[in-house]
Design a protein around this motif. Structure first.
Motif, short mmCIF file in Angstrom:
data_model
loop_
_atom_site.label_atom_id
_atom_site.label_comp_id
_atom_site.label_asym_id
_atom_site.label_seq_id
_atom_site.Cartn_x
_atom_site.Cartn_y
_atom_site.Cartn_z
N GLN A 1 0.84 -1.21 0.00
CA GLN A 1 0.00 0.00 0.00
C GLN A 1 0.87 1.25 0.00
N TYR B 1 0.69 4.16 -2.80
CA TYR B 1 0.29 5.53 -2.49
C TYR B 1 1.39 6.54 -2.85
N THR C 1 -12.48 -0.52 5.10
CA THR C 1 -11.58 0.59 4.75
C THR C 1 -12.37 1.71 4.07
C1 HEM Z 1 -7.21 8.30 -8.75
C2 HEM Z 1 -8.00 8.45 -7.70
C3 HEM Z 1 -7.52 8.09 -6.31
C4 HEM Z 1 -6.31 8.34 -5.74
C5 HEM Z 1 -5.14 9.08 -6.36
C6 HEM Z 1 -6.35 7.78 -4.40
C7 HEM Z 1 -5.31 7.85 -3.50
C8 HEM Z 1 -5.35 7.43 -2.20
C9 HEM Z 1 -4.33 7.64 -1.22
C10 HEM Z 1 -2.99 8.37 -1.48
C11 HEM Z 1 -4.75 7.10 -0.05
C12 HEM Z 1 -4.01 7.15 1.29
C13 HEM Z 1 -4.50 8.41 2.00
C14 HEM Z 1 -3.81 8.66 3.32
O1 HEM Z 1 -3.93 7.84 4.22
O2 HEM Z 1 -3.17 9.73 3.44
C15 HEM Z 1 -6.04 6.51 -0.28
C16 HEM Z 1 -6.80 5.83 0.64
C17 HEM Z 1 -8.01 5.21 0.37
N1 HEM Z 1 -8.74 5.28 -0.82
FE1 HEM Z 1 -8.16 6.21 -2.49
N2 HEM Z 1 -7.56 7.19 -4.19
C18 HEM Z 1 -8.31 7.35 -5.34
C19 HEM Z 1 -9.59 6.90 -5.57
C20 HEM Z 1 -10.31 6.09 -4.71
C21 HEM Z 1 -11.58 5.50 -5.01
C22 HEM Z 1 -12.39 5.68 -6.31
C23 HEM Z 1 -11.95 4.78 -3.92
C24 HEM Z 1 -13.24 3.99 -3.82
C25 HEM Z 1 -13.32 2.83 -3.26
C26 HEM Z 1 -10.89 4.91 -2.91
C27 HEM Z 1 -10.88 4.37 -1.66
C28 HEM Z 1 -9.89 4.55 -0.69
C29 HEM Z 1 -9.93 3.97 0.64
C30 HEM Z 1 -11.03 3.07 1.19
C31 HEM Z 1 -8.75 4.37 1.31
C32 HEM Z 1 -8.28 3.96 2.70
C33 HEM Z 1 -7.37 2.78 2.42
C34 HEM Z 1 -7.07 1.94 3.61
O3 HEM Z 1 -7.46 2.24 4.74
O4 HEM Z 1 -6.40 0.92 3.36
N3 HEM Z 1 -9.92 5.72 -3.45
N4 HEM Z 1 -6.39 6.72 -1.60
#
Ligand code: HEM
Length: 220
Positions: free
Chosen positions: A130, A134, A198
């Motif tokens: 992860q 990220y 999540t």
């Molecule tokens: C291109 C679009 C997206 C990017 C660049 C992106 C990027 C990221 C990043 C960098 C994080 C970590 C955030 C942190 O903790 O600071 C994250 C977490 C997360 N994102 Fe996205 N995301 C995108 C789209 C989506 C979409 C469409 C979903 C829908 C399901 C999603 C669901 C999540 C979830 C559930 C987490 C928490 C992950 C965890 O706890 O393991 N993301 N995302």
């Protein structure tokens, strides 16, 4: 003198604070709009004769309209993304949650995932894969903004365009960046759906966590 350590400061907050959640979802929407409008613009003058994106997954009525969507979403992504990066650096979130990344850990995590032994009940820590995903997608998005600006202002940035091999080469780099982000999205959404809590946490904030800052100082 004792060799025990006390932690300098602790702060209790939600796993994903409200501001971070807002930035994440705004970024996701802007990125999806960028990808779909980008496909509309691409279809107007393709890079590969064999590749046209189905109209149903494009955004914009015609190419120029797609371009207007593209710029609109680009400004949102740039401003929101700058706030997200500043927030992650300023609050120490990146240092706490995304660093360090050890190659040994990445290999071990991939191995555990391939043998279905990867534990995912603790959503408060990101595993090494992860972290790579990220940090990697953030770097790709920054490069994507740079190549996008080169394509928009090729005269003003003519030296940089020439350095990268010319206008068509920059188009190709921009296309490859898009493909990497789409690849990230497929894996990211699939993993989130596999562990639905999540998604709940990214919507409501998740559990309260203690932000024990790692810069522990020696006790007297
Ligand atoms: C291109 C679009 C997206 C990017 C660049 C992106 C990027 C990221 C990043 C960098 C994080 C970590 C955030 C942190 O903790 O600071 C994250 C977490 C997360 N994102 Fe996205 N995301 C995108 C789209 C989506 C979409 C469409 C979903 C829908 C399901 C999603 C669901 C999540 C979830 C559930 C987490 C928490 C992950 C965890 O706890 O393991 N993301 N995302």
């Amino acid at each position: 003198m004792s060799d025990s350590f006390t932690v300098k400061s602790t702060r209790r907050h939600r796993l994903h604070p409200a501001g971070l959640r807002a930035m994440h979802w705004i970024n996701a929407l802007a990125m999806i709009a960028l990808i779909m409008s980008g496909w509309k613009i691409y279809n107007d003058e393709v890079l590969f004769g064999w590749l046209h994106f189905p109209e149903a997954v494009t955004l914009g009525v015609w190419a120029q309209h797609g371009l207007q969507w593209h710029f609109f979403a680009m400004w949102i992504l740039m401003v929101n993304g700058a706030f997200y990066l500043a927030y992650g650096l300023w609050t120490g979130r990146f240092r706490r949650k995304l660093l360090p990344i050890w190659p040994r850990e990445v290999i071990a995590t991939v191995r555990e995932a391939l043998t279905f032994k990867l534990a995912h009940d603790d959503i408060t820590h990101y595993n090494a894969v992860q972290k790579v995903l990220y940090v990697g997608v953030m770097l790709v998005i920054v490069l994507q903004v740079v190549t996008g600006w080169l394509l928009w202002k090729p005269i003003q940035f003519s030296e940089a365009v020439a350095l990268l091999g010319g206008f068509q080469a920059v188009r190709l780099f921009h296309f490859i960046g898009m493909a990497a982000i789409v690849g990230f999205l497929v894996v990211h959404v699939a993993l989130a759906l596999l562990v639905p809590k999540t998604i709940g946490a990214m919507v409501t904030g998740g559990p309260i966590v203690d932000d024990a800052t790692p810069e522990a100082v020696p006790a007297e």
